[in-house]
Design a protein around this motif. Structure first.
Motif, mmCIF file in Angstrom:
data_model
loop_
_atom_site.group_PDB
_atom_site.id
_atom_site.type_symbol
_atom_site.label_atom_id
_atom_site.label_comp_id
_atom_site.label_asym_id
_atom_site.label_seq_id
_atom_site.Cartn_x
_atom_site.Cartn_y
_atom_site.Cartn_z
ATOM 1 N N ARG A 160 5.486 52.870 0.436
ATOM 2 C CA ARG A 160 6.577 52.614 1.383
ATOM 3 C C ARG A 160 7.929 52.862 0.727
ATOM 4 N NH1 ARG A 160 5.842 47.007 3.461
ATOM 5 N NH2 ARG A 160 4.269 46.652 1.857
ATOM 6 N N VAL A 161 8.033 52.503 -0.558
ATOM 7 C CA VAL A 161 9.268 52.824 -1.276
ATOM 8 C C VAL A 161 9.462 54.341 -1.300
ATOM 9 C CG1 VAL A 161 10.449 52.796 -3.501
ATOM 10 C CG2 VAL A 161 9.221 50.770 -2.724
ATOM 11 N N ALA A 162 8.379 55.065 -1.552
ATOM 12 C CA ALA A 162 8.476 56.521 -1.622
ATOM 13 C C ALA A 162 8.971 57.089 -0.291
ATOM 14 C CB ALA A 162 7.130 57.125 -1.999
ATOM 15 N N ILE A 163 8.494 56.497 0.808
ATOM 16 C CA ILE A 163 8.959 56.963 2.121
ATOM 17 C C ILE A 163 10.449 56.656 2.274
ATOM 18 C CG2 ILE A 163 8.733 56.623 4.622
ATOM 19 C CD1 ILE A 163 5.745 56.055 4.139
ATOM 20 N N ALA A 164 10.846 55.433 1.900
ATOM 21 C CA ALA A 164 12.258 55.059 1.995
ATOM 22 C C ALA A 164 13.116 55.978 1.128
ATOM 23 C CB ALA A 164 12.441 53.603 1.557
ATOM 24 N N ARG A 165 12.619 56.280 -0.085
ATOM 25 C CA ARG A 165 13.370 57.146 -0.988
ATOM 26 C C ARG A 165 13.637 58.501 -0.345
ATOM 27 N NH1 ARG A 165 10.702 58.914 -6.672
ATOM 28 N NH2 ARG A 165 9.264 59.983 -5.277
ATOM 29 N N SER A 166 12.632 59.064 0.328
ATOM 30 C CA SER A 166 12.830 60.342 1.005
ATOM 31 C C SER A 166 13.823 60.210 2.149
ATOM 32 C CB SER A 166 11.517 60.856 1.569
ATOM 33 O OG SER A 166 10.733 61.381 0.543
ATOM 34 N N LEU A 167 13.680 59.121 2.907
ATOM 35 C CA LEU A 167 14.546 58.957 4.079
ATOM 36 C C LEU A 167 16.012 58.804 3.679
ATOM 37 C CD1 LEU A 167 12.347 56.613 6.287
ATOM 38 C CD2 LEU A 167 12.727 59.074 6.539
ATOM 39 N N CYS A 168 16.260 58.259 2.496
ATOM 40 C CA CYS A 168 17.641 58.066 2.041
ATOM 41 C C CYS A 168 18.411 59.380 1.959
ATOM 42 C CB CYS A 168 17.665 57.389 0.674
ATOM 43 S SG CYS A 168 17.326 55.634 0.780
ATOM 44 N N MET A 169 17.692 60.488 1.839
ATOM 45 C CA MET A 169 18.381 61.779 1.804
ATOM 46 C C MET A 169 18.646 62.284 3.217
ATOM 47 S SD MET A 169 19.263 62.840 -1.132
ATOM 48 C CE MET A 169 19.395 64.614 -1.166
ATOM 49 N N ASN A 170 18.293 61.472 4.194
ATOM 50 C CA ASN A 170 18.516 61.821 5.589
ATOM 51 C C ASN A 170 17.940 63.188 5.947
ATOM 52 O OD1 ASN A 170 19.391 61.553 8.179
ATOM 53 N ND2 ASN A 170 21.494 62.207 7.739
ATOM 54 N N PRO A 171 16.633 63.367 5.701
ATOM 55 C CA PRO A 171 16.029 64.685 5.907
ATOM 56 C C PRO A 171 15.809 64.996 7.386
ATOM 57 C CG PRO A 171 14.354 63.104 5.272
ATOM 58 C CD PRO A 171 15.654 62.368 5.245
ATOM 59 N N GLN A 172 15.688 66.282 7.685
ATOM 60 C CA GLN A 172 15.393 66.730 9.046
ATOM 61 C C GLN A 172 13.884 66.752 9.287
ATOM 62 O OE1 GLN A 172 18.029 68.154 11.181
ATOM 63 N NE2 GLN A 172 19.195 66.976 9.668
ATOM 64 N N VAL A 173 13.142 66.921 8.209
ATOM 65 C CA VAL A 173 11.689 67.047 8.311
ATOM 66 C C VAL A 173 11.073 66.179 7.226
ATOM 67 C CG1 VAL A 173 9.750 68.660 8.269
ATOM 68 C CG2 VAL A 173 12.032 69.493 8.820
ATOM 69 N N MET A 174 9.920 65.588 7.535
ATOM 70 C CA MET A 174 9.192 64.873 6.489
ATOM 71 C C MET A 174 7.816 65.497 6.324
ATOM 72 S SD MET A 174 10.754 62.260 4.989
ATOM 73 C CE MET A 174 9.542 61.022 4.567
ATOM 74 N N LEU A 175 7.463 65.759 5.058
ATOM 75 C CA LEU A 175 6.131 66.272 4.754
ATOM 76 C C LEU A 175 5.339 65.151 4.099
ATOM 77 C CD1 LEU A 175 7.255 69.601 2.993
ATOM 78 C CD2 LEU A 175 6.732 69.266 5.420
ATOM 79 N N PHE A 176 4.125 64.967 4.542
ATOM 80 C CA PHE A 176 3.273 63.948 3.920
ATOM 81 C C PHE A 176 2.017 64.626 3.412
ATOM 82 C CE2 PHE A 176 5.854 61.715 6.953
ATOM 83 C CZ PHE A 176 6.100 60.468 6.397
ATOM 84 N N ASP A 177 1.690 64.434 2.151
ATOM 85 C CA ASP A 177 0.464 65.017 1.623
ATOM 86 C C ASP A 177 -0.523 63.906 1.298
ATOM 87 O OD1 ASP A 177 -1.501 66.581 0.660
ATOM 88 O OD2 ASP A 177 -0.355 67.458 -0.995
#
Ligand SMILES: Nc1ncnc2c1ncn2[C@@H]1O[C@H](COP(=O)(O)OP(=O)(O)OP(=O)(O)O)[C@@H](O)[C@H]1O
Ligand SMILES: [Mg+2]
Lengths: 258, 395
Positions: A160-177
């Motif tokens: 969940r931290v990893a997801i939050a870390r990505s979201l902090c960059m305010n991305p347009q797309v999220m990739l999940f592997d």
């Protein structure tokens, strides 16, 4: 911040977020990706599945250039991926990624993990970056762990931290592997819940996962890959109930057994 | 209560079954044995020395040495005492060790990172470097640089030169030396001032980042200030510092600093040899950091250099520092191979010449060994502090 505008129908088909055209990639002699064509519209949620070694990871890692492709085009939010470092960095700022093994930075606290890129890449003031990070940590329901180090958290919390870390960059797309395949069963749900929430908020998502429940609830499309090709793609409803190709049928029968 | 009496009596506790007590007994036995052995050795030696009429004690330190030393960082000639000889040797050891540690660290880090370069040639050259210098005995390398390279250089008259300022010949390396005149103190003042203002600017830049997100090129500004201010002071005080360039006078060079070939050879050999080990430490430290770390940083948009700086190196350091400490200690100890080419280090002038002249082997060897022990402990202490600081960053 994320738009709360819900989803695919609103965004016209011309507003493609990701376009893969005749994508080909080899590892030496081994042809990993064969003529991949895929268009992902803004706000679309896509689940990718397929047997091990079929090239799922490789395909989504090409999208943010963790892997280099050899043929074909990748266009992200109108920007073609070239060898230009500036293009690559720009794309990476817009595309967030969550890994199977979290890959949090162990020498930084949870909060520092979340603010590192906003401070150094987006040049946000630290105070502001921290405030935004706290918002996202609240969204993934672990604001109280902000000052801990990743090693002190459970797998589910780390993801969940990893997801939050990505979201902090305010991305347009999220990739999940395969974001849940390294987790104990009791932690899978807490991560999936966060992902469902994100999907409901209209985030464009590409998700490699074998969590068919997740696919059924949020996916707009399910893509089945085998031997480096997209074999079949369909709405979850038809994909699960009425698979077309033999390979898909075989695969589904295998994973639905357990 | 009644039942308690009927219970079987507890097994007797023999004290040698208690690990703590057993350890204590062993430690006492070992300590007594070592002290006894030491006593016998010292007793024996002292009585032997007495029988042969050799004086003991440390009085010799104030006797006149009667021999000169080719390199001395403090004023010294044959009229000075053996105590001064010790100081000269110690300073020479420290000189070559400190220079060696600095240079070996720089070279080691460059080569270590270079081995992981994407550039095929760079990686191969660095790899070859490590294999060559790590696998040839250090003594042989020192002899190589001294006899095969530096001793075959031309005479002073045919010196190799760089811009007529640096000269290299069989007598050594000649480099310009600064000559300080009245007013030079202001340059020092300017330098201190520059350092202070850099500190202030750094604080200010951090505050500004906190508040507005704007970064400030602290490094370049600092470079300009630290070089610029003293330079300005130099001009304003009428250029009180001159460079004295070495010049050929008769058969040899006068002026400037002369770096004797013995020091050059030892320093080059120690640096290159130790750097090859440090390079391996650095490489394995970086490789020990999970590849996922780089990928996560890249995925967040961090460029390669920032990824190295903020993510990889901080994690690698924790793996690099402990073996780095032992490399530093090795370098200090290896510097005693100086004797082979006649560089006047502590072992050569003190445990060598002084011992030969006074015959007071026990005292001299004891002092010398203690000095090396102390230096190693000091390095170990410093590196432990550094390590703690890096380790704290984790948890
Ligand atoms: N760096 C590499 N070098 C050579 N072959 C590779 C490399 N990375 C992956 N491959 C191969 O490419 C194929 C596709 O790998 P990929 O990781 O994309 O599969 P995947 O569909 O994600 O499988 P999984 O479900 O096991 O994660 C595999 O056969 C794999 O062995
Ligand atoms: Mg995979």
């Amino acid at each position: 911040m994320m738009t709360s505008v819900n989803n695919a129908e609103m965004a016209g088909s011309d507003s493609a977020m990701i376009e893969l055209r005749k994508l080909n990639k080899w590892y030496g002699d081994f042809h990993v990706l064969r003529d991949i064509d895929l268009t992902v519209r803004k706000g679309e949620r896509i689940v990718i599945c397929g047997p091990s070694g079929s090239g799922k990871s490789t395909m989504i890692r090409c999208i943010n250039r963790l892997e280099e492709h050899q043929q074909g085009d990748i266009i992200i939010n109108g920007r073609e991926m070239t060898n230009d470092l500036k293009d690559i960095e720009q794309v990476r700022m817009e595309v967030g990624m969550v890994f199977q093994h979290f890959n949090l930075f162990p020498h930084l606290t949870v909060l520092e993990n979340c603010t590192l890129a906003p401070i150094w890449v987006r040049k946000q003031p630290r105070k502001e970056a921290e405030a935004i990070a706290m918002q996202y940590l609240e969204r993934v329901r672990i604001p109280d762990q902000a000052d801990k180090y990743p090693g002190q958290l459970s797998g589910g919390q780390q993801q969940r931290v990893a997801i939050a870390r990505s979201l902090c960059m305010n991305p347009q797309v999220m990739l999940f592997d395969e974001p849940t395949s390294a987790l104990d069963p009791e932690m899978i749900k807490e991560v999936l819940d966060v992902m469902v929430e994100l999907a409901n908020e209209g985030m464009t998502m590409l998700c490699v996962t074998h969590e068919m429940g997740f696919a059924k609830t949020v996916a707009d499309r399910v893509i089945f890959m085998d031997e480096g090709q997209i074999v079949e793609e369909n709405e979850p409803e038809s994909f699960f109930n009425n698979p077309q190709s033999e390979r898909t049928k075989l695969f589904l029968s295998q994973i639905l057994q357990h | 209560m009644q039942e308690k009496h009927t219970m079987p009596a507890p097994a007797r506790h023999y004290f040698w079954n208690d690990p703590d007590k057993r350890a204590l007994v062993f430690q006492i036995i070992v300590t007594v044995a070592i002290l006894g052995l030491a006593f016998v050795v010292v007793e024996n030696t002292l009585s032997n020395l007495e029988k042969r009429g050799i004086t003991t004690g440390f009085d010799f330190l104030s006797q006149e040495s009667g021999f000169g030393i080719i390199q001395s960082l403090v004023e010294y000639d044959e009229t000075h005492s053996f105590g001064k000889t010790f100081i000269v040797g110690l300073l020479n050891t420290i000189l070559v060790s400190v220079l060696g540690i600095i240079l070996a660290t720089v070279v080691g880090f460059l080569v270590g990172v270079g081995r992981l370069s994407n550039n095929w040639l760079v990686a191969r050259v660095c790899g070859a470097y490590v294999e060559i210098f790590r696998n040839i005995p250090l003594l042989l390398q020192i002899l190589f640089w001294y006899f095969a390279v530096l001793r075959t250089l031309p005479s002073p008259r045919q010196s190799l030169d760089l811009y007529d300022t640096f000269f290299l010949n069989i007598r050594g390396l000649y480099i310009p030396a600064p000559i300080f005149q009245e007013g030079a103190i202001w340059i020092g003042v300017a330098l201190l001032l520059a350092i202070a203002s850099v500190w202030v600017i750094k604080r200010w830049a951090e505050q500004r980042q906190l508040a507005s997100g704007k970064t400030f090129p602290v490094f370049y500004t600092a470079a300009v200030i630290v070089i610029g201010l003293p330079l300005l002071a130099w001009f304003m005080t009428g250029q009180p510092v001159h460079w004295e360039v070495p010049a050929l006078k008769g058969f040899n060079f006068r002026g400037g600093y002369a770096v004797i070939p013995e020091l050059c050879a030892l320093l080059i050999a120690l640096t290159l040899y130790t750097a090859s080990y440090i390079a391996e430490n650095v490489r394995s430290g970086i490789e020990a950091v999970n590849k996922g770390q780089t990928e996560a940083a890249f995925a967040l948009g961090l460029p390669k250099s920032r990824t190295m700086q903020l993510v990889i190196i901080p994690q690698a350091m924790r793996v690099i520092i402990p073996p780095l400490a032992s490399q530093y200690m090795n370098l200090i100890k290896n510097s005693s191979l100086a004797t082979a080419v006649g560089y006047p280090d502590l072992v050569a002038v003190f445990a060598g010449t002084t011992l030969n002249q006074t015959g007071q082997a026990v005292e001299i060897i004891l002092i010398t060994m203690s000095v090396y022990l102390l230096m190693s402990l000091l390095v170990s202490l410093l590196m432990n502090m550094f390590n703690k600081k890096m380790a704290l960053a984790e948890r």
